[in-house]
Scaffold this active site. Structure first.
Site, mmCIF file in Angstrom:
data_model
loop_
_atom_site.group_PDB
_atom_site.id
_atom_site.type_symbol
_atom_site.label_atom_id
_atom_site.label_comp_id
_atom_site.label_asym_id
_atom_site.label_seq_id
_atom_site.Cartn_x
_atom_site.Cartn_y
_atom_site.Cartn_z
ATOM 1 N N GLU A 157 6.866 0.250 -4.194
ATOM 2 C CA GLU A 157 7.345 0.668 -5.516
ATOM 3 C C GLU A 157 8.860 0.522 -5.632
ATOM 4 O O GLU A 157 9.377 0.040 -6.653
ATOM 5 C CB GLU A 157 6.950 2.131 -5.779
ATOM 6 N N SER A 164 -6.054 -5.040 8.924
ATOM 7 C CA SER A 164 -7.265 -5.034 9.737
ATOM 8 C C SER A 164 -8.260 -6.043 9.229
ATOM 9 O O SER A 164 -8.159 -6.543 8.107
ATOM 10 C CB SER A 164 -7.964 -3.666 9.759
ATOM 11 N N ASP A 185 -4.017 2.617 -3.933
ATOM 12 C CA ASP A 185 -2.718 3.119 -4.380
ATOM 13 C C ASP A 185 -2.791 4.638 -4.501
ATOM 14 O O ASP A 185 -3.069 5.191 -5.558
ATOM 15 C CB ASP A 185 -2.337 2.496 -5.726
ATOM 16 N N ASP A 219 2.499 7.841 -5.645
ATOM 17 C CA ASP A 219 3.358 7.507 -6.792
ATOM 18 C C ASP A 219 4.704 8.185 -6.619
ATOM 19 O O ASP A 219 4.769 9.390 -6.305
ATOM 20 C CB ASP A 219 2.735 7.976 -8.112
#
EC number: 3.5.1.97
Length: 821
Positions: free
Chosen positions: A195, A262, A334, A337
Site C-alpha cells: 500500500e 508457496s 488483503d 488496510d
C-alpha cells in the site's frame, strides 16, 4: 640474541596454548547443550511413559498413551533442538529483543509493542476450544520439562548462543504458542508495504503508468483509482519526513515481494497412475539457519500425523495422517488496510472520526534496552487500529502533516482461534472435515490444498474484511480513516472464501496466483504473489493424463523460467543476428557471445549453466534503466524484476513503451536502445565480478542459498560455522523458487524459497517423502544442524512414513520420559 629468541618462542608458544585452551573451553561449554537423544528421564506433567524415537534423519516419532502426552513430547523435542530459536521468536513478538541485543533492535520492538500482538495472544487463550487448550497446556509443560532438565543438569544453558547473550528464559505459556501463530501471520503478509509503495509511486506517475510498474494480475481490470494526493485536502500537499527502518535479520516485517509464497497442488484418483490421490506442498519463507520448519510425527489416539511443524506451535501445519493430506500456500488475501488519521489541531491526543474528534485509547509501555536507558512508549489505538511510527515501512513519506497512520488487520483481535483451526485440521478424517475446521482460522490467510482417500479440494482460510463498495482506495492505498465509507464493516462469512472441491479436471493447486476474478469488495485481493509460475505449473499438469509421486517431485523441482522464455524474444528481437562481426575483446563481441548463448537456451535456471546469470543480470539492468529516470530514488524500492512490467513495455501495452525514452535526454531512445545498453551494463557487471569467460559462468555461484544465522551470521569466524551457503538452481519465477535478494552488493543471493517440501501418495502413504532446507537441530555443533541441506539442494527427500518399526530400525536414539510419581 639467542636469549631473546628463546623468550619470543616461549611467549608465542604460551599464547598459542592459551588460545587452544580458550577454544577448547568454548567448545566444552557449547557442547554441553548438545541434546542426548538416547536416555530415560523423569518429568512432571505426564500421565504415562512416553517415547520419542529419533529416526536416522533425527525426525522425532512421538509415541504416548494420550494425546496430551504426545503434545508434551512435541514441546520437549522442540525445546531440545530449537530452544534458542523459540525464545528469540517469543521475544520478537513480545517486543523484548532490545533487552538482549541493545539499540540495534529498538525500532523492531517499538513496532511490535504498538501492534500489541502478545497481549492479544494472552487474551486469546480462553477463546480456544477444549481440545486446543489441553494441547497448548501439555505442549508448554513439555517445553518447561526441558528447561527444568537444563537447569538441574547444567546443560550449557540449553544453546551455545546463551553464553554470548544474557537471555533469561521464562517458562513457556499457552499464550506463547498463539503468539507464534500471530508472528507467522505477520511474516506472511506484505500488504502494508504494498500500500505504501503504491501510494508513493502514484505521487510521481500518472494512473496509466502506475499500472505498468505495479501491474494487476491478468484478468478483469478494476475501476480507476484516485491519485493518492487527491484523497486529502489540497491545502495539505506536504508529507512528513521518514527514516526507513534499518533491515535486521531478526525483523519479522516483510518487504513487498518478500512475504509468504508457496506451491501446493493435488491430483484426484482419475489423474493418478496408481489410483490414489496425490498431494505436493512446498511453503516458501525467508531462509534462516536453523530453518523455520521442523519435521515431526505425532502418534495421536486416532492415528499418526506426520509433516512440518514450526517450533513453538503444537501442530503439523503441512503434512498427512493415514487418511488425509494437507498443504498450504500464502493466500495473498488483503487482510490489512492502512488509514491516515487526522489529529485534532487543538489536542493531538484526539483524532477525527465520522462523529467528530475522539480520544485515542492509550497506555504507557517501558522498553528495556541492554546497557542503555529504558525507552518509554505511548501506545495509541484508534477505531481503525494501532498508530504506527512514521519510520515503519516509509509510512511517513505518505502521511500528511498533522496526521498519523493506523493499521487495521484481521490478526489484531483476541477472538483468534487460528491455532484451534490448525490443531483440528490434524484431527480431520475427510476433506469436508478439514474445511470445516478451517473456519476458525483468522490469520495468516492461507490456501489449504487437501486430499483424502478419494477427494481433492482447495479452500482459502482466514478472515476476509468486509469493505464497503464506496471505499475510496478499495484497500489498495492508505485512505482517510474518518470517512465511514473507508471503514471495515466486520468480515465476510467463511462461505465467501474461495473453495474448489473435486474439480472436473481432477487437478487443483496454487502457486500464489490469482484464484478468483470477483468484483470488489468480494475480490479477495488486488495483489497476488505469482503471475509466472502458474504458467509452467499448468503446462506440466496438463502434459500428462495421469501423474505419479515422481512426476509431482519433478514438478516441484522444475527450474524452467516462463518469464525468461517470454521476455528474451521480446527484448532481444532486434539484437540477434543483426550486428556486424566484431574483434575479440570488444564490448560488441562480448554482446554477440552472450546473445549466442541465450539464443540456444531453453530458460532452465540450472546452477551449472551461464545463461541464467546473463539473463538475470540483463533484465535487472534493463528494469533499472527503464525506471530510474522516472522514479528517481524511489526506484531503489523496485529491486525485484517484474516480468509483467517489462512485457508491457516491450509489447507497448497502452503506450507503455514510453518508459524506454530517457526523460532527461534530448534524443528519443527506443526500446531496442535500452535493451542493448542494458545488456552492455550486465556484461560489464559480470566481467567485474566473474571475469570475461562467459561460457565458464555458473548461475549457482551467484545464486547461493543463504541460510544465515539471524544473530551470529555476520560475526567474523563464527559465521563460517553457523551460516549454511549452497549454490542452487531455480530463480524468482521458477517452480523450484529461489527469490533473489535484489541488494546492490549481492543481487542474486537466494534468500527466500521452499524451506520444506513434501509429496504425499495415498495409494501407498508410506512411500510419501519430505525434506527441509537445513536440518532438525538448531545447535551448530550438531551433525543434524545442516545434514538435510545437501539433500534439499540436490532435490532429494527422506521417507515420510508412519511405520514405527521403520523408525526404530535405524534410530539415532530413543528418549523415554517417565512421569514423576
Amino acid at each position: 640474541m639467542a636469549l631473546i629468541f628463546r623468550w619470543l618462542m616461549r611467549l608465542t608458544g604460551g599464547m598459542i596454548a592459551v588460545a587452544v585452551l580458550t577454544m577448547l573451553g568454548i567448545y566444552f561449554l557449547a557442547s554441553r547443550s548438545l541434546p542426548d537423544y538416547d536416555k530415560t528421564l523423569q518429568v512432571s506433567g505426564l500421565s504415562a511413559p512416553l517415547e520419542i524415537v529419533r529416526d536416522n534423519a533425527n525426525v522425532p516419532h512421538i509415541l504416548g498413551a494420550s494425546d496430551a502426552d504426545v503434545f508434551f513430547g512435541l514441546g520437549y523435542a522442540h525445546a531440545q533442538d530449537r530452544l534458542w530459536q523459540m525464545v528469540t521468536l517469543r521475544r520478537t513478538v513480545q517486543g523484548r529483543l532490545s533487552e538482549v541485543f541493545g539499540t540495534r533492535t529498538v525500532e523492531i520492538d517499538t513496532v511490535m509493542r504498538r501492534l500489541d500482538l502478545y497481549p492479544l495472544a494472552q487474551a486469546a487463550v480462553r477463546h480456544q476450544d477444549a481440545r486446543t487448550q489441553v494441547a497448548l497446556k501439555a505442549y508448554a509443560d513439555g517445553v518447561n520439562a526441558r528447561l527444568d532438565e537444563i537447569n538441574q543438569n547444567a546443560l550449557g544453558r540449553g544453546a551455545p548462543e546463551m553464553f554470548l547473550f544474557n537471555m533469561p528464559i521464562a517458562p513457556w505459556q499457552p499464550a506463547d504458542s498463539i503468539a507464534m501463530v500471530k508472528l507467522m501471520a505477520l511474516r506472511l503478509t506484505g500488504q502494508i508495504d504494498t500500500e505504501v509503495l503504491r501510494a508513493r509511486t502514484s505521487l510521481l506517475l500518472p494512473a496509466e503508468r502506475l499500472l505498468d510498474i505495479l501491474p494487476d494480475a491478468p484478468g478483469a481490470g478494476i475501476a480507476a483509482l484516485p491519485r493518492y494526493a487527491d484523497l486529502f485536502d489540497a491545502t495539505l500537499p506536504r508529507f512528513t519526513a521518514s527514516t526507513p527502518l534499518p533491515e535486521h535479520p531478526l525483523s519479522p516485517f516483510s518487504r513487498a515481494g518478500f512475504s509468504g509464497a508457496s506451491n501446493a497442488w493435488a491430483a484426484a484418483t482419475s489423474r493418478s497412475a496408481a489410483g490414489g490421490t496425490l498431494l505436493a506442498s512446498d511453503p516458501h519463507m525467508g531462509f534462516t539457519a536453523p530453518g523455520s520448519w521442523y519435521l515431526a510425527r505425532l502418534q495421536l489416539q486416532q492415528g499418526g500425523v506426520i509433516g512440518a511443524t514450526i517450533p513453538g506451535i503444537p501442530a503439523v501445519l503441512s503434512g498427512r495422517s493415514d487418511v488425509l493430506g494437507w498443504g498450504i500456500t500464502a493466500a495473498y488475501l488483503d487482510d490489512q488496510d492502512l488509514y491516515v488519521e487526522e489529529l485534532n489541531p487543538e489536542n493531538s491526543e484526539e483524532y477525527r472520526t465520522p462523529e467528530g474528534f475522539k480520544p485515542f485509547r492509550s497506555r504507557k509501555s517501558i522498553l528495556q534496552v541492554a546497557e542503555e536507558k529504558p525507552v518509554t512508549l505511548t501506545l495509541r489505538w484508534s477505531d481503525n487500529g494501532p498508530v504506527l511510527p512514521a519510520s515503519f515501512n516509509d509510512i511517513g513519506t505518505i502521511t500528511p502533516k498533522g496526521h498519523v497512520a493506523t493499521l487495521n488487520w484481521t490478526a489484531l483481535t483476541e477472538e483468534d482461534r487460528s491455532i484451534t483451526a490448525a490443531i483440528n485440521v490434524m484431527y480431520a478424517r475427510t476433506v469436508q472435515g478439514a474445511m470445516a475446521a478451517g473456519e476458525d482460522m483468522v490469520a495468516p490467510a492461507l490456501n489449504m490444498v487437501l486430499v483424502d482417500e478419494s477427494q481433492i479440494a482447495m479452500k482459502t482460510l482466514g478472515k476476509m474484511p468486509r469493505r464497503q463498495s464506496g471505499h475510496q482506495s478499495q484497500g489498495r492505498m492508505p485512505s482517510p480513516g474518518w470517512l465511514e465509507e473507508n471503514r471495515w464493516q466486520g468480515s465476510h462469512s467463511y462461505a465467501a472464501n474461495p473453495e474448489f472441491v473435486n474439480p472436473i479436471g481432477g487437478i487443483v493447486g496454487n502457486t500464489n496466483n490469482k484464484t478468483v476474478d470477483r468484483p470488489f469488495p468480494l475480490h479477495v485481493s488486488f495483489d497476488w504473489g505469482d503471475t509466472q509460475r502458474i504458467q509452467r505449473w499448468t503446462r506440466l499438469m496438463q502434459s500428462r493424463q495421469v501423474h505419479t509421486r515422481d512426476s509431482f517431485i519433478e514438478t516441484q523441482l522444475d527450474t524452467v523460467s516462463p518469464a525468461a522464455r517470454t521476455l528474451l524474444p521480446l527484448i532481444g528481437a532486434d539484437l540477434w543476428f543483426t550486428g556486424a562481426a566484431a574483434p575479440d575483446g570488444t564490448p560488441e563481441r562480448q554482446r554477440q557471445r552472450a546473445l549466442a548463448l541465450l539464443a540456444n537456451w531453453n530458460g532452465e535456471m540450472n546452477e551449472h549453466m551461464p545463461e541464467p546469470l546473463i539473463y538475470a543480470a540483463w533484465v535487472r539492468a534493463l528494469q533499472e534503466r527503464l525506471i530510474r529516470d522516472d522514479l528517481g530514488p524511489l526506484a531503489d524500492q523496485f529491486n525485484q524484476v517484474e516480468p509483467l512490467f517489462i512485457e508491457r513495455v516491450y509489447r507497448d501495452v497502452d503506450g507503455a513503451s514510453i518508459w524506454c525514452d530517457v526523460i532527461q535526454s534530448a534524443p528519443v531512445e527506443s526500446c531496442t536502445d535500452m535493451a542493448r545498453l542494458a545488456l552492455d551494463d550486465a556484461l560489464l557487471w559480470i566481467e567485474e565480478r566473474y571475469g570475461q569467460a562467459l561460457e565458464s559462468l555458473q548461475w549457482g555461484e551467484a545464486h547461493q542459498a543463504a541460510h544465515d544465522h539471524p544473530v551470529l551470521g555476520d560475526v567474523p569466524l563464527l559465521r563460517s560455522f553457523v551460516n549454511i551457503r549452497q549454490p542452487t538452481s531455480g530463480g524468482d519465477q521458477t517452480l523450484m523458487r529461489g527469490l533473489a535478494s535484489g541488494d546492490a552488493a549481492d543481487p542474486f543471493r537466494n534468500i527466500h524459497g521452499a524451506g520444506y517440501r513434501g509429496v504425499y501418495d495415498f495409494e501407498d502413504p508410506d512411500s510419501s517423502v519430505f525434506i527441509t532446507a537445513t536440518g532438525q537441530s538448531g545447535h551448530f555443533l550438531s551433525r543434524y544442524y545442516d545434514d538435510l541441506g545437501e539433500l534439499w539442494r540436490r532435490g532429494e527427500y527422506i521417507p515420510m512414513s508412519l511405520d514405527q518399526d521403520l523408525a526404530r530400525a535405524a534410530a539415532v536414539g530413543v528418549t523415554v520420559l517417565r512421569p514423576v510419581n
